[in-house]
Design an enzyme around this catalytic site. Structure first.
Site, mmCIF file in Angstrom:
data_model
loop_
_atom_site.group_PDB
_atom_site.id
_atom_site.type_symbol
_atom_site.label_atom_id
_atom_site.label_comp_id
_atom_site.label_asym_id
_atom_site.label_seq_id
_atom_site.Cartn_x
_atom_site.Cartn_y
_atom_site.Cartn_z
ATOM 1 N N ALA A 61 41.092 38.761 43.457
ATOM 2 C CA ALA A 61 42.513 38.547 43.175
ATOM 3 C C ALA A 61 42.796 38.957 41.729
ATOM 4 O O ALA A 61 41.892 38.959 40.891
ATOM 5 C CB ALA A 61 42.846 37.088 43.393
ATOM 6 N N GLY A 103 38.105 37.556 45.964
ATOM 7 C CA GLY A 103 38.947 38.079 47.041
ATOM 8 C C GLY A 103 38.428 39.399 47.597
ATOM 9 O O GLY A 103 38.661 39.723 48.766
ATOM 10 N N GLU A 106 35.917 38.413 50.047
ATOM 11 C CA GLU A 106 36.629 37.765 51.171
ATOM 12 C C GLU A 106 37.252 38.821 52.080
ATOM 13 O O GLU A 106 37.266 38.674 53.305
ATOM 14 C CB GLU A 106 37.697 36.815 50.635
ATOM 15 C CG GLU A 106 37.086 35.618 49.918
ATOM 16 C CD GLU A 106 38.127 34.663 49.383
ATOM 17 O OE1 GLU A 106 38.849 35.076 48.443
ATOM 18 O OE2 GLU A 106 38.242 33.543 49.885
ATOM 19 N N GLU A 126 34.727 32.468 42.192
ATOM 20 C CA GLU A 126 35.961 31.703 41.919
ATOM 21 C C GLU A 126 35.693 30.399 41.188
ATOM 22 O O GLU A 126 36.489 29.949 40.365
ATOM 23 C CB GLU A 126 36.700 31.399 43.229
ATOM 24 C CG GLU A 126 37.417 32.579 43.848
ATOM 25 C CD GLU A 126 36.538 33.401 44.788
ATOM 26 O OE1 GLU A 126 35.298 33.285 44.688
ATOM 27 O OE2 GLU A 126 37.085 34.144 45.602
HETATM 28 C C1 TC6 Z 1 43.979 32.985 46.945
HETATM 29 C C2 TC6 Z 1 43.085 33.612 45.929
HETATM 30 C C3 TC6 Z 1 41.637 33.631 46.317
HETATM 31 C C4 TC6 Z 1 40.868 34.591 45.527
HETATM 32 C C5 TC6 Z 1 40.546 34.353 44.249
HETATM 33 C C6 TC6 Z 1 39.863 35.385 43.455
HETATM 34 O O1 TC6 Z 1 39.540 36.467 43.883
HETATM 35 S S1 TC6 Z 1 39.639 34.973 41.855
HETATM 36 C C7 TC6 Z 1 38.929 36.411 41.141
HETATM 37 C C8 TC6 Z 1 37.518 36.498 41.481
HETATM 38 N N1 TC6 Z 1 36.933 37.599 40.784
HETATM 39 C C9 TC6 Z 1 36.247 37.440 39.649
HETATM 40 O O2 TC6 Z 1 36.068 36.345 39.182
HETATM 41 C C10 TC6 Z 1 35.711 38.689 39.021
HETATM 42 C C11 TC6 Z 1 36.107 38.722 37.589
HETATM 43 N N2 TC6 Z 1 35.691 39.924 36.940
HETATM 44 C C12 TC6 Z 1 34.430 40.160 36.540
HETATM 45 O O3 TC6 Z 1 33.527 39.371 36.733
HETATM 46 C C13 TC6 Z 1 34.157 41.433 35.804
HETATM 47 O O4 TC6 Z 1 35.372 41.877 35.269
HETATM 48 C C14 TC6 Z 1 33.587 42.579 36.676
HETATM 49 C C15 TC6 Z 1 32.160 42.190 37.079
HETATM 50 C C16 TC6 Z 1 34.434 42.766 37.901
HETATM 51 C C17 TC6 Z 1 33.578 43.881 35.859
HETATM 52 O O5 TC6 Z 1 32.888 43.682 34.658
HETATM 53 P P1 TC6 Z 1 32.966 44.767 33.484
HETATM 54 O O6 TC6 Z 1 32.067 44.248 32.408
HETATM 55 O O7 TC6 Z 1 32.759 46.097 34.049
HETATM 56 O O8 TC6 Z 1 34.463 44.742 32.981
HETATM 57 P P2 TC6 Z 1 35.282 43.585 32.233
HETATM 58 O O9 TC6 Z 1 34.851 42.229 32.659
HETATM 59 O O10 TC6 Z 1 35.312 43.861 30.781
HETATM 60 O O11 TC6 Z 1 36.724 43.818 32.864
HETATM 61 C C18 TC6 Z 1 37.456 45.007 32.614
HETATM 62 C C19 TC6 Z 1 38.914 44.672 32.551
HETATM 63 O O12 TC6 Z 1 39.359 44.230 33.835
HETATM 64 C C20 TC6 Z 1 39.970 42.968 33.761
HETATM 65 N N3 TC6 Z 1 39.641 42.238 34.983
HETATM 66 C C21 TC6 Z 1 38.412 42.063 35.525
HETATM 67 N N4 TC6 Z 1 38.517 41.385 36.698
HETATM 68 C C22 TC6 Z 1 39.839 41.150 36.875
HETATM 69 C C23 TC6 Z 1 40.562 40.504 37.893
HETATM 70 N N5 TC6 Z 1 39.959 39.983 38.977
HETATM 71 N N6 TC6 Z 1 41.891 40.442 37.762
HETATM 72 C C24 TC6 Z 1 42.502 40.962 36.705
HETATM 73 N N7 TC6 Z 1 41.872 41.585 35.706
HETATM 74 C C25 TC6 Z 1 40.549 41.676 35.798
HETATM 75 C C26 TC6 Z 1 39.362 42.317 32.534
HETATM 76 O O13 TC6 Z 1 40.221 41.317 32.028
HETATM 77 C C27 TC6 Z 1 39.227 43.515 31.609
HETATM 78 O O14 TC6 Z 1 40.511 43.738 31.049
HETATM 79 P P3 TC6 Z 1 40.641 44.228 29.527
HETATM 80 O O15 TC6 Z 1 39.934 43.172 28.680
HETATM 81 O O16 TC6 Z 1 39.974 45.543 29.496
HETATM 82 O O17 TC6 Z 1 42.107 44.234 29.310
#
Ligand code: TC6
Length: 712
Positions: A61, A103, A106, A126
Site C-alpha cells: 500500500a 499489499g 497480498e 505491516e
Molecule cells: C489495507 C492496507 C493493507 C496493506 C498495507 C500495506 O501494504 S503497508 C505497506 C507494506 N509495505 C512495506 O512496509 C514496504 C515498505 N518499503 C520498504 O521496505 C522498502 O522501501 C523497500 C524494501 C520496498 C525498498 O527499499 P529500498 O532501500 O530500495 O528503497 P527505500 O526504502 O529507500 O524506498 C525508496 C522510496 O520509496 C518510498 N517507499 C517505499 N515503500 C513505500 C510504500 N509502500 N509506500 C510509499 N512509499 C514508499 C520510500 O519512502 C522512499 O522514498 P524517498 O525517501 O526516496 O522519497
C-alpha cells in the site's frame, strides 16, 4: 497506474507502474481494477499475468496515503480488487521480481499462482508500521502455509528470500531468467484448468492440534516481545481468526482489527519512523551544506586504529560493506586477539589486513580512530595521521563525547576531520552519528553519509558539541534516574517504568551492560569527580548544580556492571547477563540517604517517566535550538535506531508532540519548581515558544526554530 497489454494471443499482462516501489496508490488501484475487469470481459484473454513495471513487483500500500483519509478512501479498496482477482474465471499468475511486500504480497496471494525470480523476496511487514496485513493477507497466508509459518511471517514482518518462500509453498516456482516471460508461458499452460482449489479464500486453514493452547502461547510470546506495541497482538488475533472462522468472517475480523490499529497513535508513530529513517539521508549541516548540493568522493579503502570492542565492530562493518580494511593495533597481544575475533565475526578474512604500525594507514581513503576515550592519546594519533595519511584521506574519530574541533586542529587538514560515532556493537547497531565541526567540508560529510548507507546504517548528520545529539540528551535522562534513586526509588522501579514504556532495557540495566566506568572516566575528564575535586567541596553539588555522586561511588567500589559481575544489579559471574536485585545496593542506598539527610519518599512510575523522559526531551529542544540537529525527525531517528526508543512511540520529539507540548511544558515547570537546583528540568525557550505559537505540528517546528535562531 497499471499498464495492460495482450501477449502471445491470449495472455493479458497487467503491469503495476508507480516508481520507485510500485506502491498501490489510488491511481494504481483504479488502474488495476479496470485492467482485471478488462481481462475478465475480453473473450480473447484466457489467462492473466500481474507484474511490476521495471523490476520490483510491489512495495505494498502507498504509505504516504495512510496519513490522509481522503486519499486512502479514494479509488477502489484493495480488498475489493483482490476479491475480483481471486474470483476471475481465468488463471492469474503473479510474476514476482525484486520484492512483493505488504499489499504487494497480498495481491500475489489473491492470484492463483505465484512465480518468483530467484533473487526476489516477499513478506508482510505491516506489523512494523503498527498494522496488520489488512487486505486479506492475514486470512489467505495461513490457508496457504499453515498457521505456524504464516504467524511467524506476519508477527515478525520479516522478509523471506525466494528460496525459502519456495520451500514454504508461498511461491510455486522460481526462475533465474525473465520472470514475466516464464509466468506468461506458465499461464498459457494453465488455461482452461480448474481453479477452485487455487483460490485461497475457498480453502480451509490446514488443521492444527491444540489450537487454543497454541494461540494462548503465541499471544504470551508476542506480548513479551512487543514492548507495548499493539500490532503484533492484533496479528495473532487475526491469524487465530483464519484458523477458526470461515473466510468471510475472518475478513470481517481482520477489518475490525485493522480499523482499530489504523486510527491508533502507534501506527502514526511507526509510519513516522519509516519516513524519518529515510529522511535522514537528505541531510543538512548548521553551516548550510546540503545533501543535494555536494558530491561525495567514493571511499574504497579504510584503516581502523585501535582494536578494542568498538574498533573490531567497525572493522567488521566496513569490511562487510565491501571496503578493503587495514586494522591497526599497536599492542601486539591485542592485535592477535583482535585478528581472531574479527575473523570469527566475518567468518573468514574478508578483505582485512592487520598491522601494529600506524604507517599502514598511509594509503587509506578513510581512517577511523577507535582508541579509548583519552583526549591526549587521540590528539597524538591525529597529529601522526595528519602526516602519515595521503592527501585527501578523511580522518574520523569514533569518540562518543570528545571535541572534534580540538582533534581537527591537531591536523593540517581540519576540513577532512569528522566524527563517526558508531554504537556498540558497531557491526550490528543501525545508527551512525556523522559529526561535523565548523571546519569540516561538505564533501567530507557527503562521503561519510554515503559510506553509512553502504554499511546499511541510518546515518544522521549532526553538529559538534559535548555528547553530540544522542549522548547529550542521554545525560539529563541518566541524571534524573540517579536523582530518583537519591529520593527513594530503586533501580528496579526505574527500570520497570522505562521497560513498560517500551525500552528494551531500563537505564540501570543499560548502564550495567555498557559499563559504569565509561561515564566515570568522562566525569573525571570533566573535573566532576576524581583527584581534582577538593575535599571541601560539597558532594552533591557541582558548579552550582545538583550532582549525584552515586555512579562515582559505585565505581570506587569496583562495581562497573556486568563485566565485574556487580553494578546496579548482581550477576552470577563477571560477564553474565541476567540481572538480579542486590540486597547490598538497597543498604548502600539507605546509608547514602541517611548520610546526606535525604528522606526516601514513595515514587510512582509516572514520575519516573516524566522526570526522565521530559528532561531528555527538553535537551532535545535545546539541541534543535543550538542547530546541532537539523530537525526533530533527525533526533527521533537517532533515538529509535541507536537508543532503543520504541518505534511505536515515534521518538522523543514525536512523543512530546503526541503527549502535547503544553503538557510537557507544564510537567517540566512542576518538576523544576520542586528541584530548582536541576537546570535540566528548566523548560527551554524553544519549547516555550512552540507552546506560545499554539503547538504547531512537528513538521512545522523548523519555522519556529528559524525565527528563534535569527533572534540570537
Ligand atoms: C489495507 C492496507 C493493507 C496493506 C498495507 C500495506 O501494504 S503497508 C505497506 C507494506 N509495505 C512495506 O512496509 C514496504 C515498505 N518499503 C520498504 O521496505 C522498502 O522501501 C523497500 C524494501 C520496498 C525498498 O527499499 P529500498 O532501500 O530500495 O528503497 P527505500 O526504502 O529507500 O524506498 C525508496 C522510496 O520509496 C518510498 N517507499 C517505499 N515503500 C513505500 C510504500 N509502500 N509506500 C510509499 N512509499 C514508499 C520510500 O519512502 C522512499 O522514498 P524517498 O525517501 O526516496 O522519497
Amino acid at each position: 497506474m497499471a499498464q495492460y497489454r495482450i501477449v502471445s494471443g491470449s495472455v493479458a499482462v497487467i503491469s503495476i507502474q508507480n516508481p520507485p516501489v510500485n506502491a498501490l496508490s489510488a491511481a494504481v488501484r483504479e488502474g488495476l481494477l479496470l485492467s482485471v475487469r478488462a481481462a475478465a470481459s475480453d473473450p480473447l484473454v484466457r489467462s492473466v499475468v500481474i507484474s511490476g513495471h521495471n523490476g520490483p513487483f510491489c512495495g505494498g500500500a502507498d504509505i504516504k496515503e495512510f496519513g490522509n483519509v481522503s486519499h486512502l478512501e479514494s479509488g477502489p479498496h484493495l480488498v475489493e480488487i483482490f476479491e475480483s482477482v481471486e474470483a476471475l474465471a481465468k488463471p492469474v499468475v503473479a510474476a514476482i521480481e525484486g520484492f512483493a511486500l505488504g499489499g504487494g504480497l497480498e495481491l500475489a496471494l489473491a492470484c492463483h499462482y505465484r512465480f518468483g525470480h530467484s533473487e526476489a523476496r516477499v513478506g508482510l511487514p505491516e506489523v512494523s508500521l503498527g498494522l496488520l496485513p489488512g487486505a486479506g493477507g492475514s486470512q489467505r497466508l495461513p490457508r496457504l502455509l499453515g498457521v505456524r509459518a504464516a504467524l511467524d511471517m506476519i508477527v515478525t514482518g520479516r522478509h523471506v528470500a525466494a528460496g525459502e518462500a519456495l520451500k514454504l509453498g508461498l511461491l510455486d516456482r522460481l526462475t533465474d531468467g525473465n520472470t514475466v516471460d516464464a509466468a506468461v508461458r506458465f499461464a498459457q499452460s494453465a488455461e482452461g484448468k480448474p481453479l477452485d482449489d487455487r483460490r485461497l479464500g475457498n480453502r480451509p486453514c490446514p488443521p492444527l492440534e491444540n489450537i487454543d493452547a497454541f494461540f494462548e502461547e503465541a499471544l504470551i510470546h508476542a506480548r513479551g516481545r512487543a514492548r507495548g506495541a499493539a500490532a503484533p497482538l492484533a496479528c495473532v488475533q487475526a491469524v487465530r481468526g483464519a484458523a477458526t472462522l470461515p473466510f468471510l468472517k475472518g475478513m470481517e475480523l481482520e477489518k475490525r482489527l485493522m480499523e482499530t490499529l489504523m486510527t491508533s497513535g502507534q501506527a502514526q508513530a511507526s509510519r513516522y519512523c519509516f519516513f524519518t529513517e529515510r529522511g535522514a539521508a537528505r541531510w543538512t549541516t548548521p553551516t548550510g551544506a546540503r545533501w543535494d548540493t555536494c558530491r561525495a568522493r567514493p571511499i574504497s579503502t579504510a584503516a581502523v586504529i585501535g582494536l578494542g570492542t568498538m574498533g573490531r565492530g567497525i572493522t567488521v562493518a566496513l569490511a562487510r560493506a565491501g571496503l578493503s580494511v587495514v586494522a591497526v593495533e599497536t599492542q601486539e597481544h591485542q592485535l592477535d586477539e583482535a585478528q581472531r575475533a574479527v575473523s570469527r565475526m566475518l567468518k573468514g578474512g574478508g578483505g582485512v589486513s592487520y598491522s601494529a604500525d600506524l604507517q599502514a594507514a598511509a594509503g587509506a581513503d578513510l581512517v577511523v580512530e577507535a582508541v579509548f576515550e583519552d583526549m591526549a592519546v587521540k590528539e597524538e594519533i591525529f597529529k601522526q595521521l595528519s602526516s602519515v595519511c595521503k592527501p585527501g584521506a578523511l580522518l574520523a574519530t569514533n569518540t562518543s563525547s570528545l571535541d572534534i574541533d580540538r582533534l581537527a586542529s591537531c591536523t593540517l587538514r581540519p576540513e577532512q576531520v569528522l566524527g563517526l560515532h558508531f554504537f556498540a556493537p558497531a557491526h550490528v547497531m543501525r545508527l551512525l552519528e556523522v559529526v561535523s565541526g565548523p571546519r569540516t567540508s561538505p564533501q567530507t560529510v557527503a562521503a561519510a553519509m554515503q559510506l553509512g548507507r553502504r554499511m546499511g546504517k541510518v546515518s544522521v548528520a549532526v553538529g559538534n558539541c559535548p555528547g553530540f545529539v544522542g549522548n547529550r540528551m542521554l545525560k539529563p535522562y541518566l541524571e534524573q534516574a540517579y536523582f530518583l534513586l537519591e529520593e527513594g526509588a530503586s533501580p528496579e522501579l526505574v527500570d520497570a517504568a522505562l521497560e513498560e514504556f517500551g525500552f528494551p532495557m531500563g537505564v540501570f540495566k543499560m548502564s550495567d551492560l555498557s559499563g559504569l566506568d565509561i561515564g566515570w572516566r568522562v566525569r573525571k575528564e570533566e573535573g566532576l569527580t576524581g583527584p581534582g575535586v577538593t575535599a571541601d567541596q560539597p558532594m552533591r553539588t557541582r558548579r552550582g548544580r545538583r550532582y549525584s555522586p552515586l555512579g562515582d561511588l559505585m565505581c570506587e567500589e569496583g562495581r562497573y556492571g556486568q563485566k565485574t559481575g556487580r553494578g546496579w544489579y548482581l550477576y552470577d559471574r563477571p560477564g553474565a547477563r541476567v540481572a538480579r536485585s542486590d540486597p547490598w545496593l538497597r543498604s548502600f542506598l539507605e546509608e547514602y540517604r541517611e548520610r546526606h539527610g535525604l528522606l526516601a519518599r514513595r515514587i510512582d512510575q509516572q514520575e519516573v517517566l516524566e522526570r526522565c523522559l521530559y528532561a531528555l526531551i527538553n535537551e532535545g529542544f535545546r539541541v534543535l535550538e543550538d542547530g546541532v540537529a537539523a530537525s526533530p525527525q533527525n533526533i527521533d531517528a537517532i533515538y529509535v535506531f541507536g537508543y532503543g526508543w520504541p518505534k511505536h512511540r515515534g521518538g522523543p520529539m514525536f512523543y512530546a508532540a503526541q503527549v502535547g507540548l503544553a503538557r510537557v511544558l507544564e510537567g517540566l515547570e512542576k518538576y523544576h519548581k520542586a528541584h530548582p537546583d536541576s537546570p535540566h528540568l528548566q523548560p527551554c525557550s524553544l519549547l516555550r515558544r512552540l507552546v506560545a505559537s499554539g503547538s504547531p505540528p512537528i513538521h512545522k517546528w523548523s519555522e519556529v526554530v528559524k525565527g528563534h535562531r535569527s533572534q540570537l
